[in-house]
Design a protein around this motif. Structure first.
Motif, PDB file in Angstrom:
ATOM      1  N   VAL A  48       0.883  -1.328   0.055  1.00  0.00           N
ATOM      2  CA  VAL A  48      -0.084   0.181  -0.019  1.00  0.00           C
ATOM      3  C   VAL A  48       0.785   1.283   0.065  1.00  0.00           C
ATOM      4  O   VAL A  48       2.107   1.368   0.413  1.00  0.00           O
ATOM      5  CB  VAL A  48      -0.997  -0.030   1.243  1.00  0.00           C
ATOM      6  CG1 VAL A  48      -1.792  -1.238   1.079  1.00  0.00           C
ATOM      7  CG2 VAL A  48      -0.168  -0.031   2.540  1.00  0.00           C
ATOM      8  N   GLN A  53      -3.695   3.162   0.145  1.00  0.00           N
ATOM      9  CA  GLN A  53      -4.431   2.334  -1.236  1.00  0.00           C
ATOM     10  C   GLN A  53      -3.502   1.385  -1.677  1.00  0.00           C
ATOM     11  O   GLN A  53      -2.016   1.403  -1.712  1.00  0.00           O
ATOM     12  CB  GLN A  53      -4.423   3.483  -2.279  1.00  0.00           C
ATOM     13  CG  GLN A  53      -5.541   4.532  -1.878  1.00  0.00           C
ATOM     14  CD  GLN A  53      -5.421   5.588  -3.148  1.00  0.00           C
ATOM     15  OE1 GLN A  53      -4.550   6.194  -3.468  1.00  0.00           O
ATOM     16  NE2 GLN A  53      -6.493   6.080  -3.425  1.00  0.00           N
ATOM     17  N   PHE A  54      -3.997   0.277  -2.057  1.00  0.00           N
ATOM     18  CA  PHE A  54      -2.965  -0.778  -2.762  1.00  0.00           C
ATOM     19  C   PHE A  54      -2.492  -0.281  -3.989  1.00  0.00           C
ATOM     20  O   PHE A  54      -2.825   0.212  -5.031  1.00  0.00           O
ATOM     21  CB  PHE A  54      -4.019  -2.021  -3.091  1.00  0.00           C
ATOM     22  CG  PHE A  54      -4.162  -2.824  -1.608  1.00  0.00           C
ATOM     23  CD1 PHE A  54      -3.284  -3.987  -1.540  1.00  0.00           C
ATOM     24  CD2 PHE A  54      -5.403  -2.578  -0.848  1.00  0.00           C
ATOM     25  CE1 PHE A  54      -3.373  -4.338  -0.300  1.00  0.00           C
ATOM     26  CE2 PHE A  54      -5.544  -3.311   0.370  1.00  0.00           C
ATOM     27  CZ  PHE A  54      -4.420  -4.199   0.444  1.00  0.00           C
TER      28      PHE A  54
END
Length: 416
Positions: A48, A53-54
């Motif tokens: 992340v 967020q990935f």
């Protein structure tokens, strides 16, 4: 080990747009029972950005089926220290959303956890649990003397015809579930009626999670739903002389599960506006007969379907081996579940085996010696052929953190 060239991997020298995705098993990879595996948090901090967020598409593919996706996502978020969406979680029963042919029918559901909530979330409108059936037909459950009814009179409560059986996972009282499921199968959905041997083929059975064993805190693996299925299959055959048939088998290692997981991976990439096609799936797991077998089987499917352009011939192969007809009956329904999915688009599915769960390098067979593999006991389901090549992982690593490092190296992926 050197990673592939930038041209081969589809990235620039420092690639930031992923052309690959992760399929993570949970038990034995991220946790043992309720105990987190230390490498898991370290691994996911690499996956992340600073906003949580990935950086690559990630789907958690578990054969567990005793809870809703949102609950599992919440558990994973707490465990890993990163936000997980329910759309990233694939339970063994998730593909049942595509079996709309059964959603309006009365179905008997077996397992544990909030079965009615799970069934209704998947689209089933008339689920009936084993406990409810036992209440409506109290004379059927007779193994435990203390639970037998005091009044020996048949129940007059009306029940709709049961038109299918859905096995979500291992139940708590196996003897009760085995008895009542057999009753339903041998009466064509009217439990309490006399058995009729001519009721064959029996009403459809859809089964999730074929794991013979799984790993928790105990030193040795524990019985899984696959063990319950072995009991059911053998009791049915002993009584009738015929094989129990499955309308569909889902959960790893079935091709259906991996195709659905790829669908979720592509949906994530689309949501994030990642235009790079997802070429390679990396399936990280701890079980040779489930995670490795399934990933390699799906990789074989991808190779054969891309080279021949035809899926129908491979369908029978994926359906299984000795058993009579696992996924083949879907063909009679027009392969309706396939119509719910876009065609598989990945080029490869690579298997990555970790040593923190069912597989331990000290007790398993020697993976670098092909001659020893055919002699091992096959823990896969009855309807899947044993193929030595399918239980050979592409990579073996100590834990999930090492798996992430390896994949980043192979893909020459260097996020900012």
């Amino acid at each position: 080990m050197c990673g592939p060239s930038a041209e081969r991997s589809g990235h620039s020298a420092l690639g930031v747009l992923p052309s690959f995705g992760f399929l993570f098993d949970i038990d034995g990879v991220l946790v043992r029972g309720r105990t987190p595996i230390p490498a898991a948090r370290t691994a996911f901090q690499k996956l992340v950005n600073s906003q949580g967020q990935f950086l690559v598409p990630v789907v958690f593919v578990t054969n567990a089926g005793n809870c809703l996706r949102q609950k599992k996502a919440d558990q994973l978020s707490h465990l890993l220290g990163v936000p997980i969406s329910q759309d990233q979680v694939m339970m063994s029963h998730s593909p049942l959303r595509m079996f709309k042919h059964y959603h309006e029918k009365c179905v008997l559901v077996s397992g544990q956890g909030p079965l009615l909530d799970i069934s209704q979330d998947l689209g089933f409108c008339q689920p009936i649990t084993i406990d409810t059936l036992r209440e409506k037909r109290p004379l059927l459950d007779a193994v435990d003397h203390d639970r037998r009814p005091n009044v020996l009179s048949p129940s007059a409560v009306e029940l709709p015809k049961i038109e299918a059986v859905v096995l979500f996972g291992e139940p708590v009282r196996w003897e009760t579930s085995l008895q009542l499921i057999i009753d339903v199968l041998l009466t064509s959905g009217y439990p309490g009626n006399p058995y009729k041997q001519e009721n064959y083929p029996h009403i459809p059975v859809l089964a999730c999670n074929m794991d013979l064993m799984w790993v928790a805190e105990a030193q040795s693996p524990r019985f899984g739903h696959g063990t319950f299925m072995v009991c059911l299959e053998n009791i049915y055959k002993k009584i009738t002389g015929k094989e129990l048939k499955y309308e569909a088998l889902m959960g790893k290692p079935s091709r259906l599960t991996y195709q659905y997981a790829e669908h979720l991976i592509r949906a994530q990439a689309l949501q994030r506006s990642w235009e790079q096609p997802i070429q390679t799936l990396y399936a990280v797991g701890d079980n040779l007969m489930t995670d490795v077998y399934g990933a390699n089987l799906y990789n074989r499917y991808l190779q054969e379907s891309s080279s021949t352009g035809s899926r129908s011939r491979l369908q029978a192969k994926v359906s299984g081996g000795r058993g009579p007809a696992t996924l083949s009956q879907d063909h009679e329904l027009g392969l309706s579940w396939e119509n719910e999915l876009a065609a598989a688009a990945a080029a490869h599915c690579r298997s990555v085996l970790v040593c923190t769960g069912v597989y331990t390098p000290h007790t398993e067979l020697a993976l670098d010696t092909r001659d020893s593999i055919p002699d091992t006991v096959f823990h896969g389901h009855r309807d899947f052929r044993f193929d030595p090549a399918l239980v050979e992982p592409d990579h073996i690593v100590p834990d999930v953190d090492a798996a992430v490092d390896l994949v980043f190296q192979l893909e020459n992926f260097a996020p900012n």
